[in-house]
Design an enzyme around this catalytic site. Structure first.
Site, PDB file in Angstrom:
ATOM      1  CG  ASP A 278      78.239  43.163  70.727  1.00 42.59           C
ATOM      2  OD1 ASP A 278      77.632  42.099  70.877  1.00 42.59           O
ATOM      3  OD2 ASP A 278      77.707  44.196  70.293  1.00 42.59           O
ATOM      4  CE  LYS A 279      76.053  38.104  65.224  1.00 44.52           C
ATOM      5  NZ  LYS A 279      75.454  38.780  64.050  1.00 44.52           N
TER       6      LYS A 279
ATOM      7  CG  PHE B 289      63.302  43.527  73.686  1.00 45.69           C
ATOM      8  CD1 PHE B 289      63.183  42.287  73.074  1.00 45.69           C
ATOM      9  CD2 PHE B 289      64.567  43.960  74.069  1.00 45.69           C
ATOM     10  CE1 PHE B 289      64.312  41.510  72.853  1.00 45.69           C
ATOM     11  CE2 PHE B 289      65.692  43.184  73.851  1.00 45.69           C
ATOM     12  CZ  PHE B 289      65.556  41.949  73.239  1.00 45.69           C
TER      13      PHE B 289
ATOM     14  CE  LYS C 207      59.790  43.053  67.004  1.00 45.50           C
ATOM     15  NZ  LYS C 207      59.296  44.318  66.599  1.00 45.50           N
TER      16      LYS C 207
ATOM     17  CG  ASP D 254      72.727  37.634  66.843  1.00 45.32           C
ATOM     18  OD1 ASP D 254      71.852  38.199  67.507  1.00 45.32           O
ATOM     19  OD2 ASP D 254      73.158  38.071  65.766  1.00 45.32           O
TER      20      ASP D 254
ATOM     21  CG  ASP E 130      77.402  48.360  69.218  1.00 49.27           C
ATOM     22  OD1 ASP E 130      76.575  48.731  68.385  1.00 49.27           O
ATOM     23  OD2 ASP E 130      77.339  47.233  69.756  1.00 49.27           O
TER      24      ASP E 130
ATOM     25  CG  ASN F 167      74.130  44.302  74.617  1.00 52.54           C
ATOM     26  OD1 ASN F 167      74.639  45.325  74.174  1.00 52.54           O
ATOM     27  ND2 ASN F 167      73.956  43.242  73.871  1.00 52.54           N
ATOM     28  CG  ASP F 168      78.294  45.113  74.024  1.00 54.08           C
ATOM     29  OD1 ASP F 168      78.068  43.899  74.119  1.00 54.08           O
ATOM     30  OD2 ASP F 168      78.011  45.787  73.020  1.00 54.08           O
TER      31      ASP F 168
END
Length: 1137
Positions: A414-415, A553, A576, A689, A825, A828-829
């Site tokens: 993951d980033k 969200f 947003k 992203d 981390d 979502n991973d």
């Protein structure tokens, strides 16, 4: 009443009413609803007892035995033991019964002890006191006696005893703060909200008089999802219906903070609580070594059956000659002569199976388990992998995959929060084409006012000024940030600078960065009180907005919204989210200027968000309310209905601007990725992203280099060409240069070879993954995989959590079946961590869900380098030697027994004594290999870190390939031939003892056994590079134990043990000079080929590891018996420290 009860039951159980299975009705405080309501049906639910243990006192023995005998090796030995009991076999049942009993007992004791600890923990939890309300009074009872429907009172710092619906708290606004550290590791305070109509009930009497029913879904393990509704009966009119969501649910295991007390009603108890449902273990992952082990076992089983068959056939061939079957001294009875030939042959076959069954090493499984369990502590104890900043060290959630860390070929990372720090800093915002950079904090001092850099317009017009303030208000209001309780929070702030004392808490670091950033631009968010959000504007006036709705969200929508009402009565929707989810919903605003700025920021590696709004008329707001209320109270498909409602509400927006937040790279992330690539591991980055942001990060962390040619497989590219054309064009490009690249992944690091990097986005991936239609000739997946194989690095952006898992699965099941590792981390991973062969969680700021669901957890990404290149390398080397050595020593053990049959008329006579047969694998040869498999370091840890290419020496299961396995097997056969025929020829015609006695068969067998025990132990000593006092103690101690035991067993040291068959045999053997000569000579001859092979291979074809061994000495006693080979010790330059 009775009729309605009967009618309901008939409808539920006979007519198959749809909802009864999916929902449950709970009567708050066990009070019946008014007669006009639906019939009161008391339902049975489990009590609040938590049972994490596996066994009870009564079922431990049968259940544990059943589980252990499901293992093939244990079941096989049980069958052999039963055969020995039933038929007349050459060896005593004790010889296979005792090792099996030992293995079963050791495993049962370990599992029993672990379960006893679980029982102890369960009892402590089940007996802790709980306060609940009965007839308006507070009563205390044990936690296990709690029932669904009970109203419970919980005080500050207490944990919730079961899953509760939050009814009221001592706070006027009906909120409470909770930490869920024991559930998902998140230590931040989360705010939960009481039911609107009950939050005013503060006393036991008021709450005890509540008449309500709760309808909710049946228990399910998702901690973040809950669907229900509460019906409150205030009078005889229709009940008030309110939706219940996860914000109203307090979970067992969470702790109450900053709130004096709360009241809640129990809805899930005991094993139905979400915490208990999460106890269930993840699907079992098996390592490549374990699979190899099982294949080798099958091979040895075939060898065993063929040995038994050969001996059975030869026995009957040999006996076909006259007088051999029935010599004069051993006449058969009539019954024996009449016995069926086939039955006799089958019994003989089974007897031979029993005789040779030791070739299957039953104790190997126990040794492997102990090695994995004890070996896993080396990761936990590693001080280099401890993070001082967070006070966290590595965690091992499963020890079954230790050696898999040394076999990784693909790393999927993951980033955000994994490669980067997840420590957000607000950089700038762009409103209506104007760029604002907040005043910078430098060494704790705030530099004077903010600088507005004009970009397109010369100055903001009147409407521009209004939009600018609207943008800042949107950032102050559109979030889920909490303000930490502080003494000075309540008082009005005189200036924005005083806001520094304000501490913001949120589950998302982005939100905190935006709120802190806009604070530096003059707008300070103060708090949420009584459903009013307060903010301090530039003129230091407090503005209050009523919070009407939060459209929260989620990772699919990639945006969030709030609906607020200003003091003047205007209703706004502020939204947003990611640019890809905002721009398509915008109908007005300076879209092009803002898009240009967003793309520029993304290229610089900043995380961007867009902000939009729309005004709602009271009529429109009424419609929105109805839409949301209908979706919120639905018990079926609530999430789907809410998503559809949000889709209708969040449209026709006016674009205000965009923000840019920087997320810095983690320390040594680039160094780690470079080391992994040198080790021949391919690194893929999977992120949600924007492409430009992710690409900038990939350049910063050296995943892409300056000479990397980037290939794009993105939606933008496919607007110009079809997927088919894009894929074929890419494959043509990469395959042109693929020759050298495929052969040597290291070449991607040298400048002279073209290096490719692929970028793919989520939309393009879903097109690639789509099952092809009938008649379509192209198989896109294969083509895509071919392109990926020839790229040194791949970046997947705009990925949904499930797509991350899809990518891992695609590579995992490709034709090479590479070993994959996923590291992340956040929640979502989790799906990709569970999908990969090895899942690693980073103990980060996004909570601990990833760490909880992973096989291993580390504090920082940089620790992955040591985990794979050092720990993984050592684990693999150790366990592969353990497996091969076990098979080798069992071939040495049983092959002489096979040869002996040719010299005893295939009569199933044993070569070794019963005690030796039984103890060979249990005591004489077990400890040295266990110690070796825990402590061996063939090169030093520093050398492995310094030179990542050494990892390639063990890639693709190199030490457990067929070639190596066959070498070890043939070595065992050779040694067995030397033991047997060496002893046979040396004593063929010799009188040996001083009294002229000749060696008998027990003396012969003992001689072979003695040579064998010494040879296999010394073979391990030759393979040991890292000597410590423990190795010395165990290796020489094992040999000494064998000698002492033999003297004891022969009645020499302990006359009472005068075992008839072996009485003084060992001493007779040692009293002869030729026996001593034979022992020394045969040991030397047996070990010679292995020594010669090692010397020649090191001289002529040294591996990278062997070259490093020549340079440095990892252990206290150096590298062992091969130090500096004369021919090639000068080839390598010593590395500079």
């Amino acid at each position: 009443m009775d009729c309605s009860l009967l009618r309901t039951l008939v409808r539920r159980y006979c007519a198959g009413e749809e909802n009864w299975v999916d929902s449950r009705t709970i009567y708050v405080g066990h009070r019946e609803p008014p007669p006009s309501a639906e019939a009161y049906i008391p339902q049975r639910y489990p009590d609040n007892r938590i049972v994490s243990s596996k066994y009870t006192f009564w079922n431990f023995i049968p259940k544990n035995l059943f589980e252990q005998f499901r293992r093939i090796a244990n079941f096989y030995f049980l069958i052999i033991f039963l055969v020995q009991l039933i038929i007349d076999t050459p060896t005593s049942p004790v010889t296979s019964g005792l090792p099996l009993f030992f293995v079963i007992t050791v495993t049962a004791i370990k599992q029993g002890y672990e379960d006893w600890l679980r029982h102890k923990a369960d009892n402590a939890m089940n007996q802790c006191p709980v306060h609940f309300i009965q007839h308006g009074k507070l009563v205390r009872k044990q936690s296990r006696k709690l029932r669904v429907g009970d109203i419970v009172m919980v005080k500050e710092d207490e944990t919730f005893p079961c899953d509760l619906i939050f009814l009221s708290s001592n706070r006027a606004d009906g909120t409470c703060h909770v930490t869920t550290a024991s559930l998902d590791g998140e230590s931040s305070h989360k705010t939960h909200y009481a039911v609107q109509d009950t939050k005013g009930f503060h006393t036991e009497e008021e709450i005890g008089g509540l008449q309500a029913t709760i309808e909710c879904e049946q228990p399910q393990p998702d901690l973040y999802k809950f669907v229900g509704r509460i019906n409150i009966y205030n009078d005889l009119n229709d009940p008030v219906v309110r939706p219940l969501g996860s914000e109203n649910l307090l979970l067992r295991g969470a702790t109450l903070k900053n709130t004096e007390k709360i009241f809640g009603v129990a809805i899930y108890t005991g094993m139905e609580t979400k915490m208990a449902l999460n106890y269930q273990s993840k699907s079992q992952k098996r390592s490549a070594v374990e699979k190899s082990m099982n294949v080798f076992l099958v091979v040895y089983l075939c060898i065993l059956i063929s040995k038994a068959l050969i001996n059975t056939v030869l026995k009957y061939v040999w006996q076909s000659a006259p007088f051999r079957d029935e010599p004069w001294y051993n006449q058969k009875t009539e019954a024996e002569r009449q016995r069926n030939l086939f039955l006799r042959a089958f019994t003989d076959f089974l007897a031979f199976m029993v005789l040779f069954n030791y070739i299957i090493p039953v104790s190997m499984y126990v040794t492997v388990e102990m090695q994995k369990f004890l070996g896993s502590y080396f990761i936990t104890w590693d001080e280099d992998m401890f993070d001082e900043e967070t006070g966290e060290g590595p965690l091992v959630n499963t020890s079954d995959l230790n050696e898999e860390l040394g076999q990784v070929e693909y790393v999927f990372t993951d980033k955000t929060g994994t490669l980067t720090e997840n420590n957000m800093e607000f950089k700038e915002c762009c409103v209506e084409g104007h760029v604002y950079v907040p005043h910078v904090i430098c060494n704790g001092q705030v530099l004077p006012d903010s600088s507005g850099i004009e970009m397109i317009d010369s100055s903001p017009s009147g409407s521009g000024r209004e939009r600018e303030e609207l943008f800042f208000r949107a950032l102050c209001l559109c979030h889920t940030v909490q303000v930490k309780d502080d003494d000075d929070v309540d008082g009005p702030r005189k200036s924005p600078d005083s806001g520094k004392s304000c501490v913001y808490i949120s589950s998302s670091p982005d939100e905190v960065a935006l709120v802190e950033g806009v604070q530096r631009l003059g707008f300070t968010y103060l708090r949420l009180k009584d459903n009013y959000m307060e903010l301090l504007n530039r003129e230091s006036d407090i503005e209050r907005f009523e919070l009407l709705e939060v459209l929260s969200f989620d990772s699919v929508r990639r945006r969030m919204s709030v609906i607020v009402k200003s003091a003047t009565g205007e209703i706004y929707l502020f939204c947003k989210g990611a640019d890809s989810s905002i721009f398509p919903r915008v109908i007005e605003g300076k879209v092009e200027q803002i898009r240009a700025r967003v793309e520029r920021n993304a290229v610089e590696g900043l995380r961007t968000l867009c902000v939009a709004y729309k005004r709602l008329t009271p009529e429109e707001y009424e419609g929105v309310c109805r839409l949301l209320q209908a979706a919120k109270v639905a018990l079926q498909d609530r999430e789907k209905k809410l998503a559809e409602a949000y889709e209708q509400i969040e449209r026709d927006l006016v674009l205000l601007g965009a923000t840019a937040v920087e997320d810095r790279l983690q320390e040594k992330a680039a160094d780690t990725i470079e080391a992994l690539q040198k080790a021949g591991i391919k690194v893929w980055v999977l992120t949600g992203d924007k492409m430009e942001t992710a690409a900038a990060t990939c350049y910063a962390c050296k995943l892409f280099r300056r000479n990397t040619q980037l290939l794009e497989l993105t939606t933008k590219k496919m607007e110009e060409q079809s997927l088919h054309d894009v894929l074929f064009e890419l494959s043509k490009t990469v395959l042109r240069h693929s020759g050298s690249l495929t052969r040597d992944p290291l070449s991607s690091l040298s400048a002279d070879v073209q290096d490719y990097g692929l970028i793919i986005d989520g939309a393009a991936l879903s097109m690639v993954m789509k099952p092809r239609e009938e008649g379509s000739s192209s198989n896109y997946r294969e083509l895509f995989l071919e392109i990926c194989r020839n790229c040194s690095a791949v970046l997947c952006c705009r990925m949904a959590p499930l797509q991350k898992a899809q990518i891992v699965k695609l590579i995992k099941f490709s034709k090479e079946h590479p070993i994959t590792l996923a590291i992340g981390d956040g929640a979502n991973d989790v799906s990709m961590i569970l999908e990969a062969h090895v899942g690693i969680g980073v103990i980060g700021k996004e909570g601990r869900q990833a760490a909880r669901n992973s096989d291993y957890a580390i504090p920082k990404f940089k620790h992955l380098k040591k985990m794979l290149l050092v720990h993984g390398h050592f684990y693999y080397i150790r366990i592969s030697e353990l497996v091969q050595y076990f098979f080798y020593k069992n071939v040495c053990f049983i092959f002489p027994q096979f040869l002996y049959q040719f010299f005893c008329g295939f009569s199933q006579q044993t070569l070794y004594d019963t005690a030796y047969l039984t103890l060979y694998n249990i005591t004489f040869t077990s400890l040295p290999i266990l110690l070796y498999s825990l402590m061996e370091q063939h090169v030093s840890a520093d050398a492995l870190k310094r030179d990542p290419t050494l990892y390639r020496d063990i890639a693709k299961n190199a030490l457990l390939r067929w070639r190596v396995f066959i070498y070890w097997t043939f070595l065992g056969v050779f040694d067995a031939l030397v033991f047997f025929f060496g002893a046979y020829f040396m004593f063929e015609n010799t009188t040996v003892a001083s009294n002229g006695q000749i060696f008998g068969n027990w003396s012969f067998g003992t001689l072979v056994f003695t040579v064998m025990v010494f040879t296999v132990t010394l073979k391990l000593a030759l393979d040991t590079h890292y000597w410590t006092w423990v190795n010395h103690f165990v290796i020489w101690g094992s040999l000494l134990f064998y000698v002492v035991f033999s003297l004891l067993w022969g009645g020499i040291l302990w006359p009472f043990l005068s075992y008839q068959r072996m009485y003084y045999v060992f001493l007779y053997m040692l009293s002869s000079g030729p026996a001593w000569l034979a022992i020394l000579l045969l040991i030397t001859v047996s070990l010679l080929p292995d020594v010669l092979k090692k010397v020649l291979c090191r001289q002529l074809w040294p591996t990278a590891t062997e070259r490093v061994q020549v340079q440095g000495h990892p252990g206290p006693s150096g590298e062992g018996w091969l130090a500096h080979g004369p021919g090639w010790s000068m080839d390598i330059q010593p590395s500079v420290h």
